[in-house]
Write a protein that holds these residues in place. Structure first.
Motif, short mmCIF file in Angstrom:
data_model
loop_
_atom_site.label_atom_id
_atom_site.label_comp_id
_atom_site.label_asym_id
_atom_site.label_seq_id
_atom_site.Cartn_x
_atom_site.Cartn_y
_atom_site.Cartn_z
N ASP A 88 0.82 -1.21 0.00
CA ASP A 88 0.00 0.00 0.00
C ASP A 88 0.85 1.26 0.00
N ASP A 89 1.96 1.24 0.75
CA ASP A 89 2.77 2.45 0.87
C ASP A 89 3.61 2.73 -0.37
N ARG A 90 3.59 1.81 -1.33
CA ARG A 90 4.33 2.03 -2.57
C ARG A 90 3.43 2.03 -3.79
N ALA A 91 2.12 1.93 -3.59
CA ALA A 91 1.21 1.75 -4.72
C ALA A 91 1.29 2.91 -5.71
N GLU A 92 1.24 4.15 -5.21
CA GLU A 92 1.26 5.29 -6.13
C GLU A 92 2.58 5.39 -6.86
N ARG A 93 3.69 5.18 -6.14
CA ARG A 93 5.00 5.30 -6.78
C ARG A 93 5.21 4.23 -7.84
N GLU A 94 4.77 3.00 -7.55
CA GLU A 94 4.97 1.93 -8.51
C GLU A 94 4.04 2.08 -9.70
N ALA A 95 2.81 2.57 -9.47
CA ALA A 95 1.90 2.82 -10.59
C ALA A 95 2.45 3.94 -11.48
N LEU A 96 3.01 4.97 -10.87
CA LEU A 96 3.64 6.03 -11.64
C LEU A 96 4.80 5.48 -12.46
N GLY A 97 5.61 4.65 -11.84
CA GLY A 97 6.73 4.06 -12.56
C GLY A 97 6.27 3.28 -13.78
N TRP A 98 5.15 2.58 -13.66
CA TRP A 98 4.61 1.85 -14.82
C TRP A 98 4.31 2.82 -15.95
N LEU A 99 3.63 3.94 -15.63
CA LEU A 99 3.31 4.92 -16.67
C LEU A 99 4.58 5.55 -17.25
N LEU A 100 5.53 5.86 -16.39
CA LEU A 100 6.77 6.47 -16.87
C LEU A 100 7.54 5.52 -17.79
N SER A 101 7.42 4.23 -17.56
CA SER A 101 8.14 3.26 -18.38
C SER A 101 7.60 3.20 -19.80
N ALA A 102 6.39 3.73 -20.02
CA ALA A 102 5.79 3.70 -21.35
C ALA A 102 6.31 4.81 -22.25
N TYR A 103 7.05 5.77 -21.69
CA TYR A 103 7.53 6.90 -22.49
C TYR A 103 8.52 6.44 -23.55
N LYS A 104 8.32 6.94 -24.76
CA LYS A 104 9.28 6.71 -25.85
C LYS A 104 9.42 8.01 -26.63
N PHE A 105 10.64 8.36 -26.97
CA PHE A 105 10.85 9.53 -27.83
C PHE A 105 10.89 9.01 -29.26
N ASP A 106 9.75 9.05 -29.92
CA ASP A 106 9.63 8.44 -31.25
C ASP A 106 9.22 9.46 -32.31
N HIS A 107 9.52 10.74 -32.06
CA HIS A 107 9.10 11.78 -32.98
C HIS A 107 9.74 11.63 -34.36
N TYR A 108 10.94 11.09 -34.42
CA TYR A 108 11.69 11.04 -35.68
C TYR A 108 11.76 9.63 -36.28
N ILE A 109 11.07 8.68 -35.69
CA ILE A 109 11.08 7.32 -36.20
C ILE A 109 9.65 6.81 -36.26
N GLN A 110 9.47 5.72 -36.97
CA GLN A 110 8.16 5.10 -37.02
C GLN A 110 7.84 4.55 -35.64
N ALA A 111 6.69 4.96 -35.10
CA ALA A 111 6.34 4.57 -33.74
C ALA A 111 6.22 3.06 -33.63
N GLY A 112 6.75 2.54 -32.53
CA GLY A 112 6.66 1.12 -32.29
C GLY A 112 5.35 0.74 -31.62
N GLU A 113 5.22 -0.51 -31.31
CA GLU A 113 4.00 -1.02 -30.68
C GLU A 113 3.91 -0.55 -29.24
N GLU A 114 2.71 -0.23 -28.80
CA GLU A 114 2.53 0.16 -27.40
C GLU A 114 2.83 -1.01 -26.50
#
Length: 460
Positions: free
Chosen positions: A100-126
């Protein structure tokens, strides 16, 4: 790009998070077939380990993700993100094992892990999607992830597409999204409006310098964020060697950090009067570039001797800080990729900060631990003031000798703030290698910790 939480559907896969310390207890509740599959695949609960458990028809009936040992968790952060990056594309719902005391931080980490800088390349699969874990504020976590994605994207964009004008566009886009206002002083108007240092640093480029001023909110504490917006730094006439110039697209990392933090503040509707000031320039080389040995006026009236044109960030910040102080806000925060000395002192992962207010410093250090956003306090060491006093001008922008470079830069900036509580962050703004939730490239630093601190101030 930034991520949001997924909506559950009929194909959502239950996800069990298993600490290596708890592996035996979890195994005791599983079927022989499940245990055989786990053993065949060597799953022991290490951080980053993942495994899909198939049912009778071959479709996965659950997924498991390792959470490591307490000792290993203490040496890192965003442990669930390490698993998120390895899980196959699907939607997952956590059903057990998330503290419980790590739920928000770990959920945020999941979202942060989805970041990709793909502006100049063909976007990959989500990647893998996550249903909002129980008990967390999804809107807040999503806002933080979006603010961090904004910061990363601005820093990662090469300078050919991220000059002062494009940085202004980014600020205007953010303001329009949240109903904020923006005013900008451009080019030679900086002289008539008394921003001489910003103009001097940016005048050698054909991309006009400017001061961006964004405002939002009409109640609560007055908080002004000042971000260094040097969109590319050649070093000026004290030209950087090629190896040192390679990452200078990130020299507007302070501006990117304050814009990301501003998004977090506005998206979570904190009760503050927010102001964001960004001196946006390119430190270029041409016939009208400022020179070593020049003595320049500042908005505050202090004269500055130039001993190195590559110490330009503190110059543009000086005029912006003076402008910020003229309204006497409750809190002024400056963020800048200012000195190599800070990186040498604490490395790329810690955000060094300077502040004379003991209450602020203690509150920030507490927030940094709670948000997995590490900071390290550095001293405004007053005896070093003499190092920034050259004798023929009020201030020296680059003291000789090489000692205490981050401290002398911070002392220089402090000369332009008089009554407001002031904190300066000398960030690196770059991850040199991939880490869970933090891919190689541009990064926000201290913004989540500052968001928590500002939230507490706004509700006091």
């Amino acid at each position: 790009m930034s991520a949001t939480f997924a909506s559950p559907d009929d194909d959502t896969i239950p996800l069990h998070i298993i600490a290596a310390d708890d592996m035996d207890a979890w195994r005791a509740e599983q079927s022989e077939d499940t245990l055989a599959w786990i053993d065949a695949n060597g799953f022991v609960g290490r951080i980053g380990q993942t495994l899909l458990i198939p049912g009778p028809g071959g479709r996965p009936v659950m997924a498991i993700a390792g959470f490591g040992t307490g000792e290993k968790r203490a040496r890192g952060r965003f442990h669930l993100a390490a698993a998120a990056a390895r899980l196959p594309k699907a939607t997952y719902r956590i059903v057990s094992g998330l503290p419980d005391d790590r739920a928000e931080r770990e959920a945020l980490g999941w979202l942060l892990s989805a970041y990709k800088f793909d502006h100049y390349i063909q976007a990959g699969e989500e990647g893998a999607g996550l249903v909002t874990p129980e008990g967390i504020d999804a809107n807040r976590i999503t806002a933080i992830a979006a603010g961090e994605a904004l910061t990363r994207g601005l820093i990662n964009t090469p300078s050919c597409d991220m000059g002062p004008a494009e940085l202004e566009d980014a600020a205007r886009d953010l303001a329009a999204r949240h109903g904020a206002t923006v005013s900008v002083v451009h080019g030679d108007d900086l002289l008539s409006e008394n921003f001489p240092l910003i103009h001097t640093v940016g005048r050698a480029s054909d991309r006009a310098p400017r001061l961006i001023d964004m405002r939002w909110g009409d109640a609560g504490p007055a908080i002004t964020l000042v971000g260094k917006g040097v969109c590319f730094d050649t070093g000026g006439l004290n030209l950087k060697p090629g190896a040192s110039m390679g990452l200078m697209k990130k020299d507007m990392g302070g501006a990117a950090n304050v814009l990301g933090l501003a998004h977090m503040i506005m998206a979570t509707a904190l009760n503050v009067r927010l102001r964001v000031l960004i001196p946006a320039v390119e430190n270029a080389v041409s016939g009208n570039a400022f020179r070593p040995g020049d003595i320049l006026p500042s908005r505050k009236g202090l004269s500055v001797e130039i001993n190195n044109t590559d110490a330009e960030g503190r110059l543009v910040l000086a005029d912006a800080l003076t402008f910020a102080q003229e309204e006497d806000p409750d809190l002024i925060i400056s963020m800048a990729t200012l000195t190599g000395a800070a990186r040498v002192a604490v490395g790329p992962d810690l955000a060094p900060f300077f502040c004379d207010d003991e209450g602020f410093a203690r509150a920030l250090e507490t927030a940094a631990v709670q948000t997995d956003d590490p900071v390290w306090r550095m001293p405004f060491h007053t005896p070093y003031e003499s190092m920034i006093e050259p004798g023929i001008a009020d201030l020296d922008n680059a003291p000789k000798g090489g000692f205490a470079g981050s401290i002398t830069a911070a002392l220089f900036l402090r000369r332009f703030v008089s009554t407001s509580t002031y904190a300066h962050f000398d960030v690196y703004g770059w991850n040199p290698a991939d880490a869970p939730a933090r891919p190689k490239g541009g990064t926000g630093q201290a913004t989540r910790a500052l968001l928590d601190l500002i939230r507490d101030k706004s509700s006091a």
